[in-house]
Design a protein around this motif. Structure first.
Motif, PDB file in Angstrom:
ATOM      1  N   THR A 105       0.816  -1.225   0.000  1.00  0.00           N
ATOM      2  CA  THR A 105       0.000   0.000   0.000  1.00  0.00           C
ATOM      3  C   THR A 105       0.847   1.271   0.000  1.00  0.00           C
ATOM      4  O   THR A 105       0.674   2.143  -0.853  1.00  0.00           O
ATOM      5  N   ILE A 106       1.741   1.374   0.948  1.00  0.00           N
ATOM      6  CA  ILE A 106       2.507   2.614   1.115  1.00  0.00           C
ATOM      7  C   ILE A 106       3.724   2.612   0.194  1.00  0.00           C
ATOM      8  O   ILE A 106       4.060   3.627  -0.429  1.00  0.00           O
ATOM      9  N   GLU A 157      10.003  -6.492  -3.386  1.00  0.00           N
ATOM     10  CA  GLU A 157       8.695  -6.996  -2.961  1.00  0.00           C
ATOM     11  C   GLU A 157       8.749  -8.514  -2.728  1.00  0.00           C
ATOM     12  O   GLU A 157       9.114  -9.274  -3.617  1.00  0.00           O
ATOM     13  N   LEU A 158       8.353  -8.879  -1.519  1.00  0.00           N
ATOM     14  CA  LEU A 158       8.307 -10.277  -1.098  1.00  0.00           C
ATOM     15  C   LEU A 158       7.443 -11.123  -2.050  1.00  0.00           C
ATOM     16  O   LEU A 158       7.799 -12.250  -2.374  1.00  0.00           O
ATOM     17  N   HIS A 210      -0.696  -8.080  -4.379  1.00  0.00           N
ATOM     18  CA  HIS A 210      -1.044  -9.349  -3.706  1.00  0.00           C
ATOM     19  C   HIS A 210      -1.924  -9.050  -2.483  1.00  0.00           C
ATOM     20  O   HIS A 210      -2.020  -7.901  -2.055  1.00  0.00           O
ATOM     21  N   ALA A 267      -1.680  -6.272   4.095  1.00  0.00           N
ATOM     22  CA  ALA A 267      -2.773  -5.421   4.589  1.00  0.00           C
ATOM     23  C   ALA A 267      -3.735  -5.013   3.490  1.00  0.00           C
ATOM     24  O   ALA A 267      -4.752  -4.402   3.785  1.00  0.00           O
ATOM     25  N   LEU A 305     -12.268   1.532   2.800  1.00  0.00           N
ATOM     26  CA  LEU A 305     -13.089   2.722   2.963  1.00  0.00           C
ATOM     27  C   LEU A 305     -12.261   3.980   2.747  1.00  0.00           C
ATOM     28  O   LEU A 305     -11.192   4.125   3.351  1.00  0.00           O
ATOM     29  N   VAL A 359      13.765  -9.146   1.315  1.00  0.00           N
ATOM     30  CA  VAL A 359      14.914  -8.476   1.930  1.00  0.00           C
ATOM     31  C   VAL A 359      15.104  -9.094   3.312  1.00  0.00           C
ATOM     32  O   VAL A 359      14.153  -9.154   4.104  1.00  0.00           O
ATOM     33  N   GLU A 385      -1.687  -6.393   9.717  1.00  0.00           N
ATOM     34  CA  GLU A 385      -1.454  -4.948   9.820  1.00  0.00           C
ATOM     35  C   GLU A 385      -0.621  -4.665  11.062  1.00  0.00           C
ATOM     36  O   GLU A 385      -0.727  -5.376  12.068  1.00  0.00           O
ATOM     37  N   GLY A 412      -4.670   3.106   7.054  1.00  0.00           N
ATOM     38  CA  GLY A 412      -3.653   3.728   6.196  1.00  0.00           C
ATOM     39  C   GLY A 412      -3.983   3.757   4.716  1.00  0.00           C
ATOM     40  O   GLY A 412      -3.297   4.437   3.954  1.00  0.00           O
ATOM     41  N   PHE A 413      -5.019   3.029   4.295  1.00  0.00           N
ATOM     42  CA  PHE A 413      -5.206   2.937   2.849  1.00  0.00           C
ATOM     43  C   PHE A 413      -5.652   4.248   2.232  1.00  0.00           C
ATOM     44  O   PHE A 413      -5.118   4.689   1.209  1.00  0.00           O
ATOM     45  N   LYS A 414      -6.643   4.867   2.875  1.00  0.00           N
ATOM     46  CA  LYS A 414      -7.209   6.077   2.256  1.00  0.00           C
ATOM     47  C   LYS A 414      -6.145   7.161   2.101  1.00  0.00           C
ATOM     48  O   LYS A 414      -6.151   7.918   1.144  1.00  0.00           O
TER      49      LYS A 414
HETATM   50  C1  LIG Z   1      -8.785  -6.039   6.974  1.00  0.00           C
HETATM   51  C2  LIG Z   1      -8.307  -4.618   6.872  1.00  0.00           C
HETATM   52  C3  LIG Z   1      -9.228  -3.602   6.620  1.00  0.00           C
HETATM   53  C4  LIG Z   1      -8.787  -2.291   6.487  1.00  0.00           C
HETATM   54  N1  LIG Z   1      -9.684  -1.318   6.170  1.00  0.00           N
HETATM   55  C5  LIG Z   1      -9.240  -0.072   5.876  1.00  0.00           C
HETATM   56  C6  LIG Z   1     -10.120   0.890   5.338  1.00  0.00           C
HETATM   57  O1  LIG Z   1     -11.306   0.613   5.125  1.00  0.00           O
HETATM   58  N2  LIG Z   1      -9.617   2.125   5.027  1.00  0.00           N
HETATM   59  C7  LIG Z   1      -8.314   2.449   5.224  1.00  0.00           C
HETATM   60  O2  LIG Z   1      -7.924   3.584   4.937  1.00  0.00           O
HETATM   61  N3  LIG Z   1      -7.449   1.537   5.732  1.00  0.00           N
HETATM   62  C8  LIG Z   1      -7.875   0.300   6.033  1.00  0.00           C
HETATM   63  N4  LIG Z   1      -7.016  -0.648   6.494  1.00  0.00           N
HETATM   64  C9  LIG Z   1      -5.628  -0.265   6.737  1.00  0.00           C
HETATM   65  C10 LIG Z   1      -4.796  -0.278   5.475  1.00  0.00           C
HETATM   66  O3  LIG Z   1      -5.199  -1.301   4.598  1.00  0.00           O
HETATM   67  C11 LIG Z   1      -3.348  -0.442   5.924  1.00  0.00           C
HETATM   68  O4  LIG Z   1      -3.048   0.582   6.860  1.00  0.00           O
HETATM   69  C12 LIG Z   1      -2.371  -0.365   4.796  1.00  0.00           C
HETATM   70  O5  LIG Z   1      -2.751  -1.263   3.771  1.00  0.00           O
HETATM   71  C13 LIG Z   1      -0.959  -0.694   5.322  1.00  0.00           C
HETATM   72  O6  LIG Z   1      -0.067  -0.597   4.256  1.00  0.00           O
HETATM   73  P1  LIG Z   1       1.434  -1.134   4.379  1.00  0.00           P
HETATM   74  O7  LIG Z   1       2.124  -0.659   3.147  1.00  0.00           O
HETATM   75  O8  LIG Z   1       1.969  -0.766   5.706  1.00  0.00           O
HETATM   76  O9  LIG Z   1       1.308  -2.723   4.359  1.00  0.00           O
HETATM   77  P2  LIG Z   1       1.130  -3.702   3.113  1.00  0.00           P
HETATM   78  O10 LIG Z   1       0.142  -3.161   2.151  1.00  0.00           O
HETATM   79  O11 LIG Z   1       0.890  -5.062   3.676  1.00  0.00           O
HETATM   80  O12 LIG Z   1       2.544  -3.660   2.395  1.00  0.00           O
HETATM   81  C14 LIG Z   1       3.708  -4.187   2.946  1.00  0.00           C
HETATM   82  C15 LIG Z   1       4.478  -4.810   1.796  1.00  0.00           C
HETATM   83  O13 LIG Z   1       5.805  -5.119   2.165  1.00  0.00           O
HETATM   84  C16 LIG Z   1       6.155  -6.356   1.581  1.00  0.00           C
HETATM   85  N5  LIG Z   1       7.260  -6.888   2.381  1.00  0.00           N
HETATM   86  C17 LIG Z   1       7.234  -7.158   3.700  1.00  0.00           C
HETATM   87  N6  LIG Z   1       8.433  -7.589   4.137  1.00  0.00           N
HETATM   88  C18 LIG Z   1       9.244  -7.601   3.053  1.00  0.00           C
HETATM   89  C19 LIG Z   1      10.587  -7.985   2.873  1.00  0.00           C
HETATM   90  N7  LIG Z   1      11.326  -8.419   3.893  1.00  0.00           N
HETATM   91  N8  LIG Z   1      11.128  -7.897   1.621  1.00  0.00           N
HETATM   92  C20 LIG Z   1      10.371  -7.442   0.574  1.00  0.00           C
HETATM   93  N9  LIG Z   1       9.072  -7.074   0.709  1.00  0.00           N
HETATM   94  C21 LIG Z   1       8.509  -7.145   1.940  1.00  0.00           C
HETATM   95  C22 LIG Z   1       4.868  -7.164   1.679  1.00  0.00           C
HETATM   96  O14 LIG Z   1       4.850  -8.268   0.810  1.00  0.00           O
HETATM   97  C23 LIG Z   1       3.832  -6.104   1.345  1.00  0.00           C
HETATM   98  O15 LIG Z   1       3.611  -6.062  -0.068  1.00  0.00           O
HETATM   99  C24 LIG Z   1      -7.428  -1.971   6.668  1.00  0.00           C
HETATM  100  C25 LIG Z   1      -6.500  -2.981   6.943  1.00  0.00           C
HETATM  101  C26 LIG Z   1      -6.932  -4.303   7.027  1.00  0.00           C
HETATM  102  C27 LIG Z   1      -5.914  -5.370   7.279  1.00  0.00           C
END
Ligand SMILES: Cc1cc2nc3c(=O)[nH]c(=O)nc-3n(C[C@H](O)[C@H](O)[C@H](O)COP(=O)(O)OP(=O)(O)OC[C@H]3O[C@@H](n4cnc5c(N)ncnc54)[C@H](O)[C@@H]3O)c2cc1C
Length: 376
Positions: A13-14, A33-34, A39, A43, A50, A172, A311, A340-342
């Motif tokens: 996401t981020i 990317e893992l 995928h 998260a 939303l 990584v 998450e 964090g998604f929005k």
């Molecule tokens: C069920 C659920 C419902 C949600 N609902 C909402 C909502 O309605 N609205 C909203 O705004 N937010 C919502 N959220 C929150 C939002 O989805 C998360 O805050 C956000 O997706 C987090 O993003 P991230 O990049 O931290 O994690 P991720 O999107 O999981 O990304 C992390 C990435 O890092 C990669 N990675 C990890 N370790 C390694 C490594 N060692 N080497 C290479 N790659 C690696 C992973 O494969 C993954 O692709 C929800 C979350 C969940 C779980």
């Protein structure tokens, strides 16, 4: 001067948004990317997230969400793909609760973009919801649904189109600062960068053990509910309810089912997604099934599908966007705390601008960048 070579660990996401922003600035950037961008094992799965302007925690998020709204539109324009469906959404809560007070203050700031409805009016207009006696509803008119897998993939594709490199299915295993530079270690060896951004979601505590005390890693469940016989999902909107029990829900894109989720209290603590249990028990589903029965008179309370996602939360629930305490060339972006998604586009922009030595482009950025983070 901007750093010559930048790596982003995690293109979820981020990370994908950060990569896109860096590529827009013409930076030499590599994503690791893992799995593969888009995928659903972290998260960003379950087809819907939303998007809402109304905030029930901190008014400081309003300008950040406004900036994200703009960046979502820019990404849609650049890619030619639809990433959101802004149907409007409801914020529900008890008039006595502090969260509802903040939500009402948000509505006042949004002006004509929000509408506060007393219980009777809300019941008349949205009969699919069964509100409690002391509840109000706020219609957030610019809110709606984001398509998470498509959004992550689109941001990654937009970065690639602008010259970024992404190493897929590449874990990584370590990040080591060596002098002013940083080594990124994988099964293939080491590669050296000037700056590294870690956006590894629920895997952050595993990759960076020094950050573990600042985070609580959780397994979250989504479950999907069909309407009872003789009913449809017509008139159902995405919603967030803060009281008495936190829950949220989103209709599926085809309008056939409602996805529901509950709050932090009911999420299973886990070490890492790599070792977390994926089997979902009846006991796991009890809190969300209670929401289905309480709030939705026309939904069947037995889920037709349930899925686990992962998450990382901070203890304050304010996002952790700051330098690694022992590695100043590493920026950690973690702890998006279930919301964090929005705001992913604005967090990606903040991370990119920080490593490029540029000031934040959004009002409200300091609220997140300067937040104190208690460790536990
Ligand atoms: C069920 C659920 C419902 C949600 N609902 C909402 C909502 O309605 N609205 C909203 O705004 N937010 C919502 N959220 C929150 C939002 O989805 C998360 O805050 C956000 O997706 C987090 O993003 P991230 O990049 O931290 O994690 P991720 O999107 O999981 O990304 C992390 C990435 O890092 C990669 N990675 C990890 N370790 C390694 C490594 N060692 N080497 C290479 N790659 C690696 C992973 O494969 C993954 O692709 C929800 C979350 C969940 C779980």
């Amino acid at each position: 001067m901007s750093p010559a070579r930048i790596a982003v660990i995690g293109t979820g996401t981020i990370g994908a948004q950060t990569l896109w922003q860096l590529a827009r600035h013409g930076a030499d950037v590599t994503g690791y990317e893992l799995f593969s961008p888009g995928h659903s094992r972290g998260a960003a799965g379950g087809e819907t997230r939303l998007f809402r302007h109304i905030d029930a925690e901190h008014l400081e998020y309003l300008p950040l969400t406004g900036r994200s709204d703009l960046l979502w539109r820019e990404l849609e324009k650049e890619s030619g793909r639809t990433l959101r469906n802004l149907t409007g959404a409801l914020a529900l809560g008890s008039t006595a609760s502090p969260a509802t007070r903040i939500a009402l203050e948000s509505a006042a700031v949004l002006g004509s973009r929000a509408e506060v409805l007393g219980r009777e009016e809300a019941q008349r207009r949205f009969p699919a919801f069964r509100l409690h006696e002391d509840e109000v509803a706020i219609l957030d008119k610019g809110a709606g649904i984001i398509f998470p897998e498509r959004s992550v993939r689109t941001a990654a594709d937009a970065a690639l189109a602008r010259g970024a490199r992404i190493l897929r299915e590449c874990r990584v295993t370590a990040v080591d600062q060596v002098g002013d530079q940083v080594d990124v270690v994988t099964g293939e060896g080491r590669e050296r960068y000037d700056r590294v951004i870690v956006a590894a979601g629920a895997w952050t505590a595993t990759l960076l053990p020094d950050i573990a005390p600042y985070l609580a890693t959780r397994r979250l469940l989504s479950s999907w509910y069909l309407p009872k016989a003789g009913h449809t999902l017509d008139g159902m909107l995405p919603y967030l309810r803060t009281e008495p029990d936190y829950s949220y829900g989103l209709p599926t894109a085809d309008g056939l089912a409602m996805k529901l989720g509950v709050g932090f209290r009911d999420h299973l603590p886990v070490e890492s997604p790599d070792t977390a249990p994926l089997r979902i028990s009846d006991e796991d589903l009890a809190p969300v099934r209670a929401v289905a029965r309480d709030l939705f008179p026309t939904l069947d309370d037995y889920p037709m599908r349930a899925q686990a996602y992962f998450e990382a939360y901070t203890h304050s629930r304010i996002e952790f966007l700051r330098e690694h305490p022992g590695m100043p060339a590493v920026l950690v972006c973690a702890g998006f705390s279930g919301k964090g998604f929005k705001n992913a586009p604005v967090f990606g922009e903040m991370a990119a601008r920080a490593v490029l030595g540029l000031p934040p482009a959004s009002e409200g950025a300091a609220f997140v960048l300067d937040a104190a983070h208690p460790s536990r």
